[in-house]
Each structure stands twice: as C-alpha cells, then as structure tokens.
Scaffold this active site. Sequence first.
Site, PDB file in Angstrom:
ATOM      1  N   GLY A  72      43.516 111.012  -7.271  1.00 53.51           N
ATOM      2  CA  GLY A  72      43.531 110.212  -8.496  1.00 53.51           C
ATOM      3  C   GLY A  72      44.379 110.886  -9.556  1.00 53.51           C
ATOM      4  N   SER A  73      44.155 110.506 -10.791  1.00 53.65           N
ATOM      5  CA  SER A  73      44.997 111.004 -11.880  1.00 53.65           C
ATOM      6  C   SER A  73      44.690 112.479 -12.177  1.00 53.65           C
ATOM      7  CB  SER A  73      44.759 110.161 -13.125  1.00 53.65           C
ATOM      8  OG  SER A  73      43.387 110.210 -13.461  1.00 53.65           O
ATOM      9  N   GLU A  83      44.428 115.788  -4.889  1.00 56.64           N
ATOM     10  CA  GLU A  83      45.707 115.078  -4.693  1.00 56.64           C
ATOM     11  C   GLU A  83      45.931 114.248  -5.946  1.00 56.64           C
ATOM     12  OE1 GLU A  83      47.719 115.385  -2.095  1.00 56.64           O
ATOM     13  OE2 GLU A  83      46.445 116.380  -0.621  1.00 56.64           O
ATOM     14  N   CYS A  98      51.989 107.728  -5.798  1.00 61.32           N
ATOM     15  CA  CYS A  98      52.019 109.094  -6.337  1.00 61.32           C
ATOM     16  C   CYS A  98      53.391 109.703  -6.112  1.00 61.32           C
ATOM     17  CB  CYS A  98      50.937 109.940  -5.687  1.00 61.32           C
ATOM     18  SG  CYS A  98      50.953 109.852  -3.899  1.00 61.32           S
TER      19      CYS A  98
HETATM   20  P1  NAD Z   1      41.913 107.442 -11.389  1.00 60.12           P
HETATM   21  O1  NAD Z   1      41.966 108.897 -11.702  1.00 60.12           O
HETATM   22  O2  NAD Z   1      41.706 106.495 -12.492  1.00 60.12           O
HETATM   23  O3  NAD Z   1      40.735 107.159 -10.331  1.00 60.12           O
HETATM   24  C1  NAD Z   1      40.664 107.825  -9.103  1.00 60.12           C
HETATM   25  C2  NAD Z   1      39.234 107.795  -8.597  1.00 60.12           C
HETATM   26  O4  NAD Z   1      38.406 108.583  -9.466  1.00 60.12           O
HETATM   27  C3  NAD Z   1      38.608 106.402  -8.576  1.00 60.12           C
HETATM   28  O5  NAD Z   1      37.789 106.272  -7.438  1.00 60.12           O
HETATM   29  C4  NAD Z   1      37.772 106.394  -9.838  1.00 60.12           C
HETATM   30  O6  NAD Z   1      36.689 105.498  -9.782  1.00 60.12           O
HETATM   31  C5  NAD Z   1      37.290 107.821  -9.869  1.00 60.12           C
HETATM   32  N1  NAD Z   1      36.867 108.316 -11.191  1.00 60.12           N
HETATM   33  C6  NAD Z   1      37.204 107.815 -12.414  1.00 60.12           C
HETATM   34  N2  NAD Z   1      36.638 108.570 -13.380  1.00 60.12           N
HETATM   35  C7  NAD Z   1      35.953 109.557 -12.761  1.00 60.12           C
HETATM   36  C8  NAD Z   1      35.186 110.671 -13.218  1.00 60.12           C
HETATM   37  N3  NAD Z   1      35.009 110.904 -14.521  1.00 60.12           N
HETATM   38  N4  NAD Z   1      34.649 111.501 -12.295  1.00 60.12           N
HETATM   39  C9  NAD Z   1      34.844 111.273 -10.988  1.00 60.12           C
HETATM   40  N5  NAD Z   1      35.566 110.249 -10.479  1.00 60.12           N
HETATM   41  C10 NAD Z   1      36.104 109.404 -11.371  1.00 60.12           C
HETATM   42  O7  NAD Z   1      43.264 107.106 -10.588  1.00 60.12           O
HETATM   43  P2  NAD Z   1      43.830 105.689 -10.127  1.00 60.12           P
HETATM   44  O8  NAD Z   1      44.328 104.939 -11.305  1.00 60.12           O
HETATM   45  O9  NAD Z   1      42.872 105.002  -9.210  1.00 60.12           O
HETATM   46  O10 NAD Z   1      45.070 106.134  -9.215  1.00 60.12           O
HETATM   47  C11 NAD Z   1      46.320 106.494  -9.733  1.00 60.12           C
HETATM   48  C12 NAD Z   1      46.468 108.000  -9.813  1.00 60.12           C
HETATM   49  O11 NAD Z   1      46.199 108.602  -8.541  1.00 60.12           O
HETATM   50  C13 NAD Z   1      47.893 108.405 -10.139  1.00 60.12           C
HETATM   51  O12 NAD Z   1      47.865 109.485 -11.030  1.00 60.12           O
HETATM   52  C14 NAD Z   1      48.462 108.828  -8.789  1.00 60.12           C
HETATM   53  O13 NAD Z   1      49.554 109.721  -8.866  1.00 60.12           O
HETATM   54  C15 NAD Z   1      47.265 109.464  -8.171  1.00 60.12           C
HETATM   55  N6  NAD Z   1      47.402 109.501  -6.717  1.00 60.12           N
HETATM   56  C16 NAD Z   1      47.710 110.701  -6.143  1.00 60.12           C
HETATM   57  C17 NAD Z   1      47.907 110.775  -4.777  1.00 60.12           C
HETATM   58  C18 NAD Z   1      48.278 112.065  -4.128  1.00 60.12           C
HETATM   59  O14 NAD Z   1      48.168 112.152  -2.911  1.00 60.12           O
HETATM   60  N7  NAD Z   1      48.728 113.066  -4.860  1.00 60.12           N
HETATM   61  C19 NAD Z   1      47.758 109.622  -3.986  1.00 60.12           C
HETATM   62  C20 NAD Z   1      47.421 108.424  -4.605  1.00 60.12           C
HETATM   63  C21 NAD Z   1      47.246 108.373  -5.984  1.00 60.12           C
END
Ligand code: NAD
Length: 510
Positions: free
Chosen positions: A241-242, A263, A297
């Site tokens: 995630g982010s 990641e 990503c």
């Molecule tokens: P996000 O960070 O908003 O959410 C990711 C996950 O975390 C979701 O399941 C969300 O419900 C959960 N989440 C949200 N708040 C949380 C908290 N406080 N504690 C624990 N979990 C929580 O990201 P997104 O918008 O779903 O995805 C986009 C981001 O993911 C981009 O930054 C992208 O670069 C990254 N990404 C990275 C990779 C990689 O392999 N490096 C792959 C895919 C996406």
Amino acid sequence: MTPDYGFLKELGIQGSNSGAFAGRWLTCTGPTLDSTNPATGERIARVEQASKAEYEACMQAASQAWLRWRLVPAPRRGEIVRRMGERMREKKDALGKLITLETGKLLQEGWGEVQEAIDIADFAVGQSRMLYGLSMHSERALHSMREQWHPLGVVGIVTAFNFPMAVWAWNSMLALVCGDACLWKPSESAPLCAIALTNVIRPVLEAEGLAGLCSLCIGGVDDVARPLIMDSRIPLVSFTGSTAVGRDVAARVAGRLGRSILELGGNNAVVVMPDADLEMVVRSTLFGAVGTAGQRCTTTRRLLVHERVAEQVLERLLRAYQRVKVGDPMEEGTLCGPLIKPQAVAAMLDTLERAKAQGGKVLCGGTKAQLKGRLERGNFVVPAIVRMGAQTECVREETFAPILYVLTFQNMDEALRLHNEVPQGLSSAIFTLSVRDAERFMSAAGSDCGIANANIGTSGAEIGGAFGGEKDTGGGRESGSDSWKAYMRRQTNTVNWGTELPLAQGIQFG
Ligand code: NAD
C-alpha cells in the site's frame, strides 16, 4: 446489482456478500460496504464487513488449519497449490473481467493479472521441492551441522486496490508451500475480487479438510486491519500500500517484534540517453505512464531525457498521447480507464496545480475527461505530461494518477543525481545502446532502486525475479528468486553422534 454481468454469478458474487471467510462464510456484524464500478459510479454489489468478532473467528480458523498444514510434506503442499492454480486457470476469464469491473483496469490488464497469479502458483509448486537449507562442517569431531527452514505460522496479508488478486497470490502461494496459513485483508476498493478468488480456490482446500487455511477478512481499520497488525499470533505481516500507511504498519509490527514485508509507493523514472532507440522509448513510456491509468506501483512517473534528444522524444510522445483513448476499460481499443475513486481525480488535479505553481508546464492532458452515457459518472482523466525545470516537491511525491514529469539532463552524472534524489526506490530503467552506460546504471553507483532495467520500461515485472524496492518503498521482496525465505524461520541444528562432549571454541569446563 448490475444485471448483465453473468461472470459475477460464476464467481459466486451475490447482491449482498459476507466479507469474512473462516473455512465457511460467516454472518458479519460490521458495517456494510458498497463495491462500486469506477467507470460508471454504479454499485456492483454489497459486502457485509467483519467486526472484531469475525476477525477473531477468521484468525482461529487459520491458526487451527496451520497446526495440521505445517506437518504436511512440502511437495504435497505444492500439489495442493498446483490445484489452486488450476482452479484460477479455469476461471481466468471471469476473474479478469471482475478485476476490470471493480478496479477499472483494462480487460487485457485484468487477464494479465490473473495470469500472474497462475504463474506464481506454478512457480510455488516447483519451489515446494526446493526449500533448501545448508549443511556445514562442524569444528568438533563426530558432530554434524545443518540449517533447515520451518513454517512461520499465520501470515497476515494486507493488499492495495490496484493489484487486487496478484499480490495476494504472490504472498499466499509461496506462504502455503512454505507451510504457513494465510489471513487476507484486501482493499475496501476491491472486496469482490477477494471474495471471488476465495470462492475459486475454496473447493481445493475443502477437499483437504483445510478450508480455513486461506481465511479472508474484509473490514475497516479498527475492526480488522489494526487487530491484524497488532496480533502477536501473526509472526509476519505482508503489507502492500501507500508509504504513509506502510510507515505506520512497520512501526506497529516492529513494536511487537513481528516481521513485516513492506511493498510501498514508487516514483519510477526512465533515463533516456542520446543514443537510445527513441521508438522503444516512446512505446514503453506510453505503456509505463498511461497503463492502468497511472495506478501501478511501477508506473513511469518521471522521464529523464538527455537534452540533445529531449525535443524529439517529447514531440513523438505528445503525438502518441493524442491517440490514447480514454474510456470504458471493458471495451477493446481503450488505453486509459478510470481512476479508482473521485478523490483520486481530485488528487491528480490538485497535484497539477501545485506543479504549475512550482514552474511546471502542462504539455497535454491533466483535465477530467467527461464521457457520455453510462460513463458520465466515471472517474476519468486525460493523462498529462508536465515539463519541469528542476526537481521540485511535486516530482518527489507519488500521485497515483497518469502524470508524467519530464526533466532534462546534460550528462550521466546529472541523470543519476536526478534519478536517485526522490525518496522512493522501486523501479527504474535506462534506454541506451551503450553497454557502459547500461552497466553503470545497474551498478552499485547507479540506480538505487530494487529494480533497474535496460531498454525495458519500469512497469510489468516478471514473477521469476524478486520484486520490491528500497528507501520509502519499504525494502520488502516478494514473488520469485529466494523471496520464499521471508515466509519461513531458519533453524540451525547441531548433532553430536560421538561419545564425548567437546565444547565449541575449544573451551575446557570443569
Ligand atoms: P492504501 O495505503 O490506501 O491501502 C492499502 C491497504 O492498507 C488497504 O487494504 C487498506 O484498507 C489498508 N489500510 C488503510 N489504512 C490502514 C491502517 N491505518 N492500518 C492498516 N491498514 C490500513 O493504498 P492503496 O490506495 O490501496 O494502493 C495504492 C498504493 O499502494 C500506492 O502507493 C502504490 O504504490 C502502493 N502499491 C505498492 C506496491 C508494491 O509492490 N510496492 C504494489 C501495489 C500498490
């Protein structure tokens, strides 16, 4: 529920769905979540989310299944993963369409993602016979030494919206052959993908009496995500995630001395040298920057061009951008589907305003795309190219949208400085015909990213390599190479097969 999507039925998606699978679908007591089609704004289906009670049931089911699974021989575990992969193969068409419907990725990308899940299942099957440890020579007579790898336990998998199936597969297929159980918390923007995938693989695990091995728990931060991250019964949390959320997750998991695979966000650049094949540059940059509407990503976010070829590259790229069809991701010919939600559109427009204030010049796109009919309420934008004078704040950030910043350089030293100046370190590429420049880019003094390519763009990695990045990208590695080791614990064994008790380092005691 949208009436004309027969594949939803094939995947067991109903008008209202349970969001918790603990060997069986549970009755959920958390708030209801709507899954929305980002191309139309229409509701696809409802999901009843888990509360803390259902989280606990999912965790218990995974833990129970693990007690048996850890003693199943690894090649036999591989055979079961092989059958899970077969089920995904059978349902590839429907699963790919669901990815498109729920996330707005193009159909080709949806099918490609399912193929990636199938590929990693195949890879994991082979890996199940190659969980190699080492043997060492003991310094003591009549002693033998070795190390072996044991399963960890229940692995928590938290995934992002943009790879709603493949990232779970990267983690779970390997974790399963390593002897772990999985507990999955998917993105709230793609819950149906998770429910469907669970339905697809479920029969294989049920036939083994191990249905809880792949538990699924959809719910909010307080009910599910936070309890999972703080759960000391979960030795490894794999978070995708982010960077902002990942930083918080990392601190919390480390605080309880758990392990994490992170990641996180990327800010990937392509370096174009004056001797580059410009046709290849344009084609790969177009795919890298516009594909998945800039929501990978590994999306190409920065184009660093040698000033001698900058005008040529820009001219060709602008021509290519003009031909990009923004529209229904289900339709052939579309190259750019919608963003995941209205907030993502607002974030793109806001970033472009800041880019302009920081001296950037928007060369094309960067507006909302107003489509007609059913697509009127979709989150569509026109991909943007922005020429920047120098690396500025907005270039350092990952805005999850199709914005390509173009910067120029005069020599390789400057290119590398610009390249490595951003906080993220996921994917990178150089286009050149010079072996010297290519090797320099991939050397210890070159790109600081986890992935560095020559004459290939930044996005579209194969599963055979380890995937992940450095710095703010989190340092995790998943998928191929020896990534499996993260899902196991290493144990060193020393056996004395003699009749004396010599001590190491020659110590005499008593
Ligand atoms: P996000 O960070 O908003 O959410 C990711 C996950 O975390 C979701 O399941 C969300 O419900 C959960 N989440 C949200 N708040 C949380 C908290 N406080 N504690 C624990 N979990 C929580 O990201 P997104 O918008 O779903 O995805 C986009 C981001 O993911 C981009 O930054 C992208 O670069 C990254 N990404 C990275 C990779 C990689 O392999 N490096 C792959 C895919 C996406």
